[in-house]
Design an enzyme around this catalytic site. Structure first.
Site, PDB file in Angstrom:
ATOM      1  N   HIS A 262       0.855  -1.183   0.000  1.00  0.00           N
ATOM      2  CA  HIS A 262       0.000   0.000   0.000  1.00  0.00           C
ATOM      3  C   HIS A 262       0.893   1.236   0.000  1.00  0.00           C
ATOM      4  O   HIS A 262       1.693   1.430   0.914  1.00  0.00           O
ATOM      5  CB  HIS A 262      -0.895  -0.001   1.230  1.00  0.00           C
ATOM      6  CG  HIS A 262      -1.906   1.099   1.226  1.00  0.00           C
ATOM      7  ND1 HIS A 262      -2.978   1.109   0.353  1.00  0.00           N
ATOM      8  CD2 HIS A 262      -2.018   2.218   1.962  1.00  0.00           C
ATOM      9  CE1 HIS A 262      -3.698   2.193   0.564  1.00  0.00           C
ATOM     10  NE2 HIS A 262      -3.130   2.891   1.542  1.00  0.00           N
ATOM     11  N   ASP A 264       0.512   5.169  -0.159  1.00  0.00           N
ATOM     12  CA  ASP A 264      -0.318   6.369  -0.186  1.00  0.00           C
ATOM     13  C   ASP A 264       0.283   7.363  -1.172  1.00  0.00           C
ATOM     14  O   ASP A 264       1.459   7.743  -1.048  1.00  0.00           O
ATOM     15  CB  ASP A 264      -0.393   6.988   1.206  1.00  0.00           C
ATOM     16  CG  ASP A 264      -1.267   6.178   2.154  1.00  0.00           C
ATOM     17  OD1 ASP A 264      -2.291   5.645   1.694  1.00  0.00           O
ATOM     18  OD2 ASP A 264      -0.919   6.070   3.340  1.00  0.00           O
ATOM     19  N   ASP A 374      -8.175   1.114   2.043  1.00  0.00           N
ATOM     20  CA  ASP A 374      -7.856   2.090   3.090  1.00  0.00           C
ATOM     21  C   ASP A 374      -8.704   3.349   3.062  1.00  0.00           C
ATOM     22  O   ASP A 374      -8.440   4.279   3.803  1.00  0.00           O
ATOM     23  CB  ASP A 374      -6.371   2.473   2.973  1.00  0.00           C
ATOM     24  CG  ASP A 374      -5.871   3.250   4.191  1.00  0.00           C
ATOM     25  OD1 ASP A 374      -6.335   2.965   5.308  1.00  0.00           O
ATOM     26  OD2 ASP A 374      -5.022   4.133   4.022  1.00  0.00           O
ATOM     27  N   HIS A 579      -7.084   9.182  -1.085  1.00  0.00           N
ATOM     28  CA  HIS A 579      -7.781   9.119   0.198  1.00  0.00           C
ATOM     29  C   HIS A 579      -7.018   9.701   1.384  1.00  0.00           C
ATOM     30  O   HIS A 579      -7.503   9.590   2.523  1.00  0.00           O
ATOM     31  CB  HIS A 579      -8.213   7.674   0.499  1.00  0.00           C
ATOM     32  CG  HIS A 579      -7.083   6.711   0.683  1.00  0.00           C
ATOM     33  ND1 HIS A 579      -6.765   5.777  -0.263  1.00  0.00           N
ATOM     34  CD2 HIS A 579      -6.211   6.523   1.698  1.00  0.00           C
ATOM     35  CE1 HIS A 579      -5.745   5.048   0.169  1.00  0.00           C
ATOM     36  NE2 HIS A 579      -5.393   5.487   1.360  1.00  0.00           N
TER      37      HIS A 579
END
Length: 1018
Positions: A262, A264, A374, A579
């Site tokens: 993951h 971001d 997420d 997000h």
């Protein structure tokens, strides 16, 4: 038998940590290291390679916050290392073990080839296996000294979140740069012990398997020579083989593991650093794929692939090769993993379109699922949008963070507002950063809600948030856990394979209807208001630019539709819907840059729209209406004079007074009346009365437009959370310094209210009523200097509403106004888009906004027996973590009260407020590209087809929540029409008659039409 568990467990722990782990690298020699500190922002490899390097010693501080230091490392493999597995081992001075929020580096060969990244849990770079001895090693290492924003566990504000405030003191101390021998027997022994020890500790104290493992470990430790760990490691491993070889129970839960990292796209680091994070993580992943043939890595976010393609072509080539081998699985089919609540409906459609197209174009793969582990809750339009983009499944994780209620399913059918269902999974391992620890495996089994009906779950494994990804240690754990007694079984496989198996065994999975509301992170609907406003306005400006560019392409000879520019601008907006950007949960640097990007996007879109309108020819002044609804409205001409005009939906009209003039507006003191509504402003600046002349009733049941300042200190995640206790302490802003009439024209009346308050803050509001409209506007200019405060604007209305309706993507959602259950009570702060509507049979009221999303709705019963339903918009917050200056400064927000409103009125006025009429010169009267007859049929987007064929694409939806029938008429000769998916691929032929298309929609159905022009070749 005596219980010796404690002695055995403590013995194993000490031997492993103090003897075995230190022996993993049996021998080492140091590199010769030199360093060069890059000035300012990161530089290219070519510039770094040509830079002057100075000798650098270990245990030397390096790296100012957000800096880049290049290290040249040179050495030679000693002859005595021949025949062994030799690696470079680099420790930049890592703090803790999280790879994503501290020092990271990418190791290159001297020709610029990226080899692999190093981070706290991945400190090695392979040199040779086996080594011949004498190999010359020459590396250039790009090391990023990113600050550890989480160092104080988010307890205190930090200046480290922006390069402008972070300072220049070195953050790290370089610890190690060696050429070392990996002792494989010791390394494997460490992993054997770790897997067995963690499994043992998760088993019940009366489970025979727990005691079997304990005594096996105890006996094995007897074989460990503390003076020769390397020489005795093989014997210890041999002693543990029997206990590792026992197969899992036939009924053991199956965990489908898929590698993941993951990343971001921005969070505690800026976008520029994410571009480098992708190269580091993806280098590691492709290297790991070479070591483990069973390895499968799932990777989402087409934007990140594009960054690697453009900036790291060698890594991109390795990704393409891994995809061909089936070890790399593009997933998600979105441009970025966007927020699940805040992007508009068309924006989520474009997320899916751009993501899916990227993977089809570059890999020949159409992704089958939406991958959003997420995001902070998921809107109820997702099932339909996902299906219309060709998806079969949906994955999420974050709902496990619920503060109050436990979500009841892990595998289920998710049903959206239109009735579309999509097969959905929510991994019970409760993380998207799994590492196959004993605790995680036990948790997955313990949590799994589908026991007795289904047998398998998914576990994304690998370090994440800031990247890092899977490691060889995690892969080794997976191998040991493939079939091990006492544990769930691990199968490493593609997520598509998992979903196919899960659906096959559980076709009749339970159904969850409506939004997936996260009972946490509710402040993300409000934090960083300027970022949210930039998104909202960008979405509407994109709609406007596409509509008028399409109009010009149809009616203006020589005009070229700006495909490439619109594509680029859409992708910029989509990126910033990530997000941790749009929700307002990133560091100051991210939001500072986001605001600048939104300003640039707005300027470019304004230029594109002006160019399109101008292409229609200069001449008389006209009014252009981008809204899908016709409007009779007051605008100002070039001299600023108000004019009441009528303009068709998606079309234009002369800037001239409408044939039928509305009743004039009167302003008497603090009372504004236009014959439809009468607004009375009290001495304290609130509304004391809103009287609806049409219904003959008072709208308010208390002080209207009451601005309330709450104390706002959540328990932990400041930018993310607003906790229920915020309501308990507040100040009502009831001391205006000035109330002044600013407009008293027959077509509009305005009163300005100025309120100083708090820590030098000021709110200036202009309350406006226009002729011909019951809408009351509150143009709000806030100069905000508060800390840990939350500002709301409340409207208590005399309506007994059983539920509120809030606009979401392509429709609206109803939420109860009561709190009968914990599920309803947990929704004390919710999200909506352009409007919130409350009603009783026969009468409704809407609250409309141009840039905010958070709100709350509550209901009380008065002493007179009447019911007050209060709608409160969340305007601005003042969190200090992770951005100490979040939301400080100027904000301009407009919201409106619409008395006597139906849902249709709320929809139309929501568009009107967010899509102001445009006045410009144009010759002739170009017909609207399309017009629609039929209540509830609402046009959301008008554009030319992405394939540059000249076809017109129209996306529309049913907006009332009921069935709709209508006719779409084209403003050009129509040769045919097709219903398509979101990617503009044909699904079926539409029913046409001349230049019309018949439209039939179920409640909230989205329909995309591709219209072929009969004059396209002319």
């Amino acid at each position: 038998m005596h219980d010796e568990r404690r002695r055995i467990e403590e013995r194993v722990e000490r031997l492993q940590n103090q003897r075995i782990k230190p022996a993993i690298y049996a021998a080492a020699v140091p590199f010769e290291v030199a360093a060069w500190q890059a000035p300012g922002e990161p530089v290219s490899f070519e510039e770094a390679a040509a830079a002057p390097y100075e000798p650098f010693a270990m245990d030397t501080p390096w790296g100012p916050p957000w800096g880049t230091t290049w290290f040249r490392m040179r050495g030679q493999v000693p002859a005595e290392f021949a025949g062994r597995r030799v690696e470079a081992v680099i420790d930049l001075g890592f703090v803790g073990d999280w790879p994503g929020n501290q020092a990271e580096a990418l190791v290159h060969l001297t020709d610029g080839t990226p080899l692999k990244a190093v981070n706290p849990l991945n400190q090695y770079v392979a040199i040779a296996n086996p080594a011949a001895g004498g190999e010359v090693i020459d590396y250039l290492v790009e090391a990023a000294s990113n600050p550890d924003i989480l160092a104080n566990d988010f307890r205190e504000p930090t200046p480290l979140g922006d390069v402008l405030t972070a300072g220049d003191q070195p953050l790290y101390t370089f610890k190690r740069a060696d050429i070392a021998v990996l002792d494989e027997d010791v390394w494997h022994l460490d992993l054997d012990i770790q897997v067995l020890k963690e499994l043992m500790l998760e088993l019940g104290e009366h489970d025979p398997r727990r005691h079997e493992i304990a005594h096996a470990l105890d006996r094995a430790m007897d074989l460990l020579d503390l003076d020769d760990v390397s020489g005795s490691a093989a014997a210890v491993r041999e002693a543990l083989k029997p206990v590792l070889a026992k197969p899992a129970h036939a009924s053991a839960h199956i965990v489908s593991g898929v590698g993941h990292a993951h990343i971001d796209s921005a969070w505690l680091w800026p976008i520029r650093e994410t571009k480098r994070k992708t190269s580091r993580t993806f280098s590691n992943v492709t290297s790991l794929a070479d070591e483990y043939e069973e390895f499968v890595f799932a990777c989402s976010q087409a934007q990140q692939y594009e960054w690697v393609r453009d900036n790291y072509p060698q890594v991109w080539a390795r990704i393409q090769e891994s995809v061909k081998k089936g070890q790399w699985a593009p997933v998600g089919g979105m441009w970025v993993e966007s927020d699940g609540n805040l992007p508009g409906g068309e924006a989520i459609a474009r997320q899916l379109v751009h993501g899916k197209r990227f993977f089809i174009e570059h890999f020949g793969i159409e992704t089958k699922g939406v991958w959003l582990p997420d995001s902070f809750g998921y809107n109820a339009a997702y099932p339909q949008l996902a299906k219309l983009a060709g998806n079969e499944w949906f994955l999420t994780q974050k709902i496990s963070w619920n503060q109050t209620n436990t979500f009841p399913h892990h595998t289920f059918w998710w049903e959206g507002i239109d009735g579309t269902r999509i097969f959905t999974h929510f991994p019970p391992v409760d993380t998207y950063n799994a590492r196959f620890s004993g605790e995680e495996m036990s948790r997955a089994v313990r949590n799994y809600a589908e026991k007795g009906a289904a047998t398998r779950s998914l576990a994304p494994f690998g370090w994440g948030d800031g990247g890092g990804g899977p490691t060889r240690e995690i892969m080794e754990r997976a191998r040991r856990l493939k079939d091990l007694e006492g544990s769930a079984k691990v199968e490493v496989e593609h997520p598509d394979a998992f979903f196919a198996k899960a659906r096959a065994e559980y076709e009749d999975a339970p159904v969850w209807v409506g939004e997936l509301y996260l009972e946490l992170h509710r402040a993300t609907y409000t934090s960083q208001a300027r970022t949210k406003q930039g998104n909202r306005r960008s979405e509407h400006k994109l709609r406007e630019a596409e509509l008028w560019a399409t109009t010009a392409a149809l009616h203006a000879p020589g005009y070229a539709y700006p495909h490439d520019k619109l594509d680029r601008l859409w992708k910029t907006v989509l990126l910033h819907q990530f997000h941790d950007i749009l929700p307002g949960s990133s560091i100051a640097w991210v939001h500072r840059e986001a605001e600048a990007e939104y300003a640039r996007v707005a300027a470019e879109l304004e230029a594109l729209t002006t160019e399109a309108v101008t292409a229609l020819g200069g001449g008389t002044a006209r009014v252009f209406n981008t809204s899908p609804y016709g409007r009779a409205e007051v605008v100002r001409d070039a001299a600023g004079t108000p004019v009441y005009v009528e303009v068709p939906a998606g079309g234009s009209a002369p800037l001239a007074a409408a044939a039928e003039a509305p009743r004039p507006v009167t302003v008497e003191g603090r009372v504004i009346d236009n014959g439809l509504v009468r607004v009375e402003i009290a001495e304290d600046g609130t509304l004391s009365s809103v009287y609806d002349h049409r219904a003959g009733r008072e709208v308010l049941a208390g002080q209207g437009n009451l601005l309330r300042l709450h104390t706002d200190l959540p328990n932990y995640w400041d930018a993310w959370d607003v906790d229920k206790h915020y309501k308990n302490r507040y100040t009502d802003l009831l001391d205006p310094s000035e109330i002044t009439v600013v407009d008293a024209d027959p077509l509009l009346g305005s009163v300005r209210i100025t309120r100083p308050f708090g820590n030098g803050s000021t709110i200036v509001q202009t309350v406006t009523v226009r002729a011909g409209s019951p809408r009351i506007d509150f143009e709000t200019d806030i100069d905000w200097h508060e800390a840990e405060k939350f500002l709301k604007a409340g409207f208590p209305v005399d309506v007994r509403a059983a539920h509120s309706s809030a606009e979401i993507q392509f429709g609206h959602i109803q939420r109860p106004t009561h709190t009968n259950t914990s599920w309803e009570a947990a929704r004390f702060e919710v999200s909506g888009h352009r409007w919130v509507h409350v009603a009783e049979p026969g009468y409704g009221v809407a609250v409309i906004n141009d840039s905010t999303y958070g709100h709350d709705v509550s209901r009380t019963v008065r002493e007179d027996g009447g019911t007050t339903t209060t709608v409160r918009l969340s305007l601005v917050r003042a969190p200090r973590i992770p951005d100490p200056g979040a939301d400080q400064g100027r904000h301009r927000i407009t919201y409106s009260l619409l008395p006597g409103a139906s849902i249709e009125d709320a929809v139309a006025e929501g568009y009107a407020l967010n899509l102001p009429l445009r006045v410009a010169d144009a010759a002739g009267e170009p017909r609207p590209v399309v017009s629609v007859d039929g209540e509830g049929v609402t046009v959301e987007a008008v554009k030319l087809a992405d394939d540059a064929s000249g076809d017109v694409v129209v996306r529309l939806y049913e907006s009332r929540g009921g069935r709709a029938q209508g006719v779409l008429r084209t403003g050009f000769p129509l040769a045919g029409a097709q219903v398509t998916d979101l990617l503009e691929r044909p699904l079926e032929t539409a029913d046409t008659d001349g230049d019309t298309v018949a439209v039939t929609l179920r409640p909230f159905q989205i329909l995309t039409l591709r219209l072929k022009r009969a004059d396209a070749g002319q």
